[in-house]
Write a protein that holds these residues in place. Sequence first.
Motif, PDB file in Angstrom:
ATOM      1  N   GLU A  30       0.830  -1.209   0.000  1.00 48.80           N
ATOM      2  CA  GLU A  30       0.000   0.000   0.000  1.00 48.80           C
ATOM      3  C   GLU A  30       0.864   1.258   0.000  1.00 48.80           C
ATOM      4  N   LEU A  31       1.933   1.246   0.788  1.00 52.81           N
ATOM      5  CA  LEU A  31       2.827   2.399   0.808  1.00 52.81           C
ATOM      6  C   LEU A  31       3.500   2.598  -0.545  1.00 52.81           C
ATOM      7  N   LYS A  32       3.845   1.498  -1.192  1.00 52.49           N
ATOM      8  CA  LYS A  32       4.492   1.573  -2.503  1.00 52.49           C
ATOM      9  C   LYS A  32       3.543   2.185  -3.534  1.00 52.49           C
ATOM     10  N   THR A  33       2.276   1.788  -3.508  1.00 50.48           N
ATOM     11  CA  THR A  33       1.329   2.327  -4.482  1.00 50.48           C
ATOM     12  C   THR A  33       0.991   3.788  -4.209  1.00 50.48           C
ATOM     13  N   ILE A  34       0.936   4.175  -2.945  1.00 51.30           N
ATOM     14  CA  ILE A  34       0.607   5.568  -2.626  1.00 51.30           C
ATOM     15  C   ILE A  34       1.764   6.495  -2.982  1.00 51.30           C
ATOM     16  N   MET A  35       2.989   6.045  -2.783  1.00 44.69           N
ATOM     17  CA  MET A  35       4.154   6.902  -2.968  1.00 44.69           C
ATOM     18  C   MET A  35       4.708   6.903  -4.391  1.00 44.69           C
ATOM     19  N   THR A  36       4.095   6.184  -5.320  1.00 45.98           N
ATOM     20  CA  THR A  36       4.588   6.211  -6.699  1.00 45.98           C
ATOM     21  C   THR A  36       4.312   7.588  -7.304  1.00 45.98           C
ATOM     22  N   GLY A  37       5.316   8.128  -7.973  1.00 46.67           N
ATOM     23  CA  GLY A  37       5.168   9.408  -8.650  1.00 46.67           C
ATOM     24  C   GLY A  37       5.354  10.617  -7.755  1.00 46.67           C
ATOM     25  N   ILE A  38       5.751  10.439  -6.515  1.00 48.61           N
ATOM     26  CA  ILE A  38       5.946  11.566  -5.597  1.00 48.61           C
ATOM     27  C   ILE A  38       7.443  11.765  -5.397  1.00 48.61           C
ATOM     28  N   GLU A  76      10.530  12.937  -3.335  1.00 49.46           N
ATOM     29  CA  GLU A  76      10.825  12.964  -1.903  1.00 49.46           C
ATOM     30  C   GLU A  76       9.605  12.530  -1.078  1.00 49.46           C
ATOM     31  N   PRO A  77       9.217  11.271  -1.165  1.00 50.11           N
ATOM     32  CA  PRO A  77       8.038  10.817  -0.404  1.00 50.11           C
ATOM     33  C   PRO A  77       8.264  10.921   1.100  1.00 50.11           C
ATOM     34  N   THR A  78       7.286  11.468   1.799  1.00 50.01           N
ATOM     35  CA  THR A  78       7.359  11.660   3.241  1.00 50.01           C
ATOM     36  C   THR A  78       6.062  11.187   3.870  1.00 50.01           C
ATOM     37  N   ILE A  79       6.185  10.440   4.973  1.00 52.55           N
ATOM     38  CA  ILE A  79       5.014   9.942   5.693  1.00 52.55           C
ATOM     39  C   ILE A  79       5.124  10.395   7.140  1.00 52.55           C
ATOM     40  N   VAL A  80       4.014  10.891   7.674  1.00 53.61           N
ATOM     41  CA  VAL A  80       3.940  11.240   9.094  1.00 53.61           C
ATOM     42  C   VAL A  80       3.438  10.005   9.831  1.00 53.61           C
ATOM     43  N   VAL A  81       4.248   9.489  10.745  1.00 50.61           N
ATOM     44  CA  VAL A  81       3.910   8.278  11.492  1.00 50.61           C
ATOM     45  C   VAL A  81       3.292   8.696  12.828  1.00 50.61           C
ATOM     46  N   ARG A  82       2.050   8.309  13.033  1.00 56.08           N
ATOM     47  CA  ARG A  82       1.362   8.545  14.306  1.00 56.08           C
ATOM     48  C   ARG A  82       1.275   7.190  14.993  1.00 56.08           C
ATOM     49  N   PHE A  83       2.074   7.014  16.021  1.00 54.72           N
ATOM     50  CA  PHE A  83       2.248   5.721  16.666  1.00 54.72           C
ATOM     51  C   PHE A  83       1.807   5.827  18.113  1.00 54.72           C
ATOM     52  N   ASP A  84       0.972   4.921  18.572  1.00 59.20           N
ATOM     53  CA  ASP A  84       0.497   4.950  19.949  1.00 59.20           C
ATOM     54  C   ASP A  84       1.649   4.676  20.910  1.00 59.20           C
ATOM     55  N   LYS A  85       1.702   5.427  21.999  1.00 60.24           N
ATOM     56  CA  LYS A  85       2.852   5.309  22.907  1.00 60.24           C
ATOM     57  C   LYS A  85       2.831   4.039  23.742  1.00 60.24           C
ATOM     58  N   THR A  86       1.727   3.314  23.744  1.00 57.34           N
ATOM     59  CA  THR A  86       1.667   2.085  24.531  1.00 57.34           C
ATOM     60  C   THR A  86       2.288   0.900  23.796  1.00 57.34           C
ATOM     61  N   LEU A  87       2.563   1.039  22.508  1.00 57.61           N
ATOM     62  CA  LEU A  87       3.163  -0.055  21.744  1.00 57.61           C
ATOM     63  C   LEU A  87       4.667  -0.103  21.991  1.00 57.61           C
ATOM     64  N   SER A  88       5.255  -1.237  21.670  1.00 59.77           N
ATOM     65  CA  SER A  88       6.691  -1.418  21.922  1.00 59.77           C
ATOM     66  C   SER A  88       7.517  -0.712  20.850  1.00 59.77           C
ATOM     67  N   VAL A  89       8.763  -0.506  21.158  1.00 56.62           N
ATOM     68  CA  VAL A  89       9.685   0.139  20.230  1.00 56.62           C
ATOM     69  C   VAL A  89       9.924  -0.758  19.019  1.00 56.62           C
ATOM     70  N   GLN A  90       9.880  -2.061  19.206  1.00 50.86           N
ATOM     71  CA  GLN A  90      10.102  -2.992  18.096  1.00 50.86           C
ATOM     72  C   GLN A  90       9.017  -2.819  17.028  1.00 50.86           C
ATOM     73  N   LEU A 117      11.618   1.134   1.254  1.00 54.51           N
ATOM     74  CA  LEU A 117      10.999   1.795   0.104  1.00 54.51           C
ATOM     75  C   LEU A 117      11.577   3.185  -0.161  1.00 54.51           C
ATOM     76  N   ASN A 118      12.630   3.580   0.570  1.00 54.53           N
ATOM     77  CA  ASN A 118      13.238   4.907   0.452  1.00 54.53           C
ATOM     78  C   ASN A 118      12.230   6.026   0.715  1.00 54.53           C
ATOM     79  N   ILE A 119      11.461   5.866   1.768  1.00 53.24           N
ATOM     80  CA  ILE A 119      10.471   6.854   2.169  1.00 53.24           C
ATOM     81  C   ILE A 119      10.945   7.505   3.460  1.00 53.24           C
TER      82      ILE A 119
END
Length: 130
Positions: free
Chosen positions: A84-92, A94-108, A120-122
Amino acid sequence: MKLRRKRKFAAEVATSSLNDIMFFLLLFFLIISTVANPNVIKLLLPKASSSQQLSKKQVTLSVDANKQYFIDKQPVSSENLEEELKTIMTGIDEPTIVVRFDKTLSVQDLVDVLQTGAKLNIKMVMATSK
């Protein structure tokens, strides 16, 4: 004998315009509350002392506490995340994604998502709350 009646002055409050004022206040707060929080996925973001603003097209990858992945509010399975990331970022450029990650999840879990972006070089930017 003539009895005098005492006339007491009774203070009155005109409340006829209060209905209009309350209606406009309610309407104002309803409109502001929908504009103030455009993201409907509730996450507890980690805190940071400084922040950066992005001026490019913003693609958001959100991961909630149940490890459910969302790309711009669209649910995506963890197996199909890279595709999905590959299809969204085609043709852009310097592709950039803002990652919103819940703080209760692990670092891994965060590292797994960041490795997918690195493959994917994003460029991935972590969203934090103040």
